[in-house]
Enzyme design. Structure first.
Site, short mmCIF file in Angstrom:
data_model
loop_
_atom_site.label_atom_id
_atom_site.label_comp_id
_atom_site.label_asym_id
_atom_site.label_seq_id
_atom_site.Cartn_x
_atom_site.Cartn_y
_atom_site.Cartn_z
N ASP A 13 77.40 0.30 80.00
CA ASP A 13 76.07 -0.12 79.55
C ASP A 13 75.25 1.02 78.96
O ASP A 13 74.02 1.05 79.06
CB ASP A 13 75.29 -0.78 80.71
N LYS A 16 76.86 1.07 73.88
CA LYS A 16 78.01 1.16 72.95
C LYS A 16 77.90 0.12 71.85
O LYS A 16 78.23 0.37 70.70
CB LYS A 16 79.33 0.97 73.72
N GLY A 40 79.65 -6.39 78.41
CA GLY A 40 78.47 -7.09 77.89
C GLY A 40 77.72 -6.14 76.99
O GLY A 40 77.25 -5.10 77.44
N HIS A 41 77.69 -6.45 75.71
CA HIS A 41 77.00 -5.59 74.75
C HIS A 41 75.84 -6.37 74.15
O HIS A 41 76.05 -7.42 73.57
CB HIS A 41 77.93 -5.15 73.62
N GLN A 227 83.46 -0.96 78.96
CA GLN A 227 83.34 -0.12 80.15
C GLN A 227 83.16 1.36 79.77
O GLN A 227 82.65 1.64 78.70
CB GLN A 227 84.52 -0.32 81.11
#
Ligand code: GDP
Ligand code: IMO
Ligand code: MG
Length: 431
Positions: A13, A16, A40-41, A227
């Site tokens: 988080d 990225k 989750g982006h 990640q």
């Protein structure tokens, strides 16, 4: 500058997705090489009333850039239901997903592995890892055990049936006898997997070949990690890690691009630190400052909505990430979140039972009770969200960036001053 890897330098988080998106318009391919929909982006495009916010889990962030080919590499584990949900969600919002390519060698997350992820966590109780419950660990375990189901198996019903029968013999013993769950039938599993085959077929190819040929033509490939370094199965805080290779080495094995073709490794690092799930975190704050970072930085998981654990910047970890990944450039994100603090502590080393450690302790148990040694840097009050050059930053914010750069083992090439695409200070051009 043909092949660039974007790697998380902390526990995930770091931003990225935004970093990939910012470069998106200048690259030809964006490749997801590890993980699955545990990632989750959040990517924010545009400003004001036309601002659009996208939450991506399985698809690479490059999918938001017209003309850029998004690729799901062989190192990814694919939940097919999530894949098509995400595609449909984007198409509904007018995003063209027709260029998407999926590796024939990527593994599929089957229903029994989602179940096993959840029941294993429940079974572990206080020893749980705090996984995202998406079936990631069991699917990678199957891959290593050589009983996994690959994307290409969906196009050969006989082979698929043999594989599903084989793996379910064992899985059903575990599900029924250990976890007291209903056994899964071969028919139901086959029906679910095969229902995606026709839609999937046109996207599937030898993505390693595709990417190497693109590099031969001088095109630009961006490899986007899910990640991060400290969640990497080899280099992270094992066992409190994910089950894939999230570091620069994984960018090669997970895409089929050889290490000799990687030109740049960009480590994405937050101006402070966060972590979701269980595991050691030396600079974690349990006080009002932790709450302040969580609130100001909107630190809630994109995937599970869990509040992220928050703490100060840890230069020991950044140096470690620089070394493990061969980071050539850092992007320092969320500097704006630190605005308004009197002093900003930065962890420069650890104290472990009276002994100073400038590098990560070799034993995990030492890391669990490492006490941060802080250096306090002067804070700033000025709003920096409109800064676009280093000169736009107030002197103390600049000094913070310089200090962090000196401690972290690679130059800082970009600085995030807000979630939007253009809220970036570019120090050195990456392309
Ligand atoms: P990822 O998993 O590494 O892609 O990161 P996430 O998207 O899960 O979390 C990063 C969050 O910070 C997202 O909500 C981004 O929109 C946001 N973000 C990224 N860069 C910045 C920045 O420089 N400043 C602020 N305030 N937010 C940012
Ligand atoms: P992005 O790509 C933060 C964490 C989980 C848990 C551990 C193992 O958005 O940075 P898993 O479901 O992977 O087996 O869970 O890893 N985790 C993440 N934490 N960001 C992520 O992805 C994460 N993906 C997994 O919280 O502690
Ligand atoms: Mg995330």
């Amino acid at each position: 500058m043909p092949a660039i890897a974007i790697i998380g330098a902390q526990w995930g988080d770091e931003g990225k997705g935004k970093a990939t998106d910012v470069l998106g318009s200048r690259v030809d391919y964006v490749v997801k090489f590890n993980g699955g929909n545990n990632a989750g982006h959040t990517v924010v495009i545009g400003a004001g009333e036309t601002q659009q916010k996208y939450a991506l889990h399985l698809l690479p962030s490059g999918i938001l850039t017209p003309g850029c080919t998004p690729v799901i590499g062989n190192g990814v584990v694919v939940d097919l239901n999530v894949l098509f949900e995400e595609i449909e969600g984007l198409e509904t919002r007018g995003v063209d997903t027709s260029l998407l390519k999926v590796s024939a060698n990527a593994h599929v997350i089957a229903d029994y592995n989602r179940t096993l992820d959840k029941v294993t966590e429940r079974f572990l109780g206080s020893r749980r890892l705090g996984t995202t419950g998406r079936g990631i660990g069991p699917t990678y375990a199957d891959k290593m055990n050589r009983v996994g189901i690959r994307i290409q198996d969906l196009f050969d019903e006989k082979i698929l049936q043999a594989k599903v029968e084989g793996v379910l013999e064992l899985k059903n013993q575990v599900l029924a006898k250990i976890y007291n769950r209903r056994a899964v039938t071969v028919e139901a599993t086959l029906e679910e997997l095969l229902s995606y085959a026709d839609r999937l077929r046109p996207m599937v190819c030898d993505t390693g070949l595709l990417l190497n040929q693109a590099l031969d033509r001088g095109e630009t490939v961006l490899l986007e990690a899910g990640q991060a370094t400290l969640l990497d199965v080899d280099h992270g805080t094992y066992p409190f890690v994910t089950s894939s290779s999230a570091t620069a080495g994984g960018a090669c094995t997970g895409s089929g691009i050889p290490p000799t073709r990687l030109d740049r490794v960009v480590g994405i690092v937050k101006a402070y630190t966060t972590r979701v799930g269980e595991g050691p975190f030396p600079t974690e704050l349990h006080d009002d400052f932790g709450e302040l970072l969580r609130k100001t930085g909107a630190e809630y998981g994109t995937t599970t909505g869990r509040p992220r654990r928050c703490g100060w910047y840890d230069a020991v970890i950044a140096r470690y990430a620089a070394r493990v990944n061969g980071v050539t450039d850092f992007t320092l994100t969320k500097l704006d979140v630190l605005t308004g603090l009197e002093k900003v502590p930065v962890c420069v080393a650890y104290d472990v039972d009276g002994v100073r450690h400038d590098e990560m302790p070799v034993n995990q148990s030492d890391f669990h009770h490492a006490v941060p040694i802080y250096e306090e840097l002067p804070g700033w009050w000025e709003d920096i969200s409109a800064a676009r050059t280093l000169d736009d930053l107030p002197p103390n914010a600049r000094a913070y960036v310089t200090a962090v750069e000196e401690m972290s083992g690679a130059r800082i090439s970009a600085i995030g001053v807000g979630p939007a695409r253009d809220q970036t200070v570019v120090v050195h051009d990456l392309l």
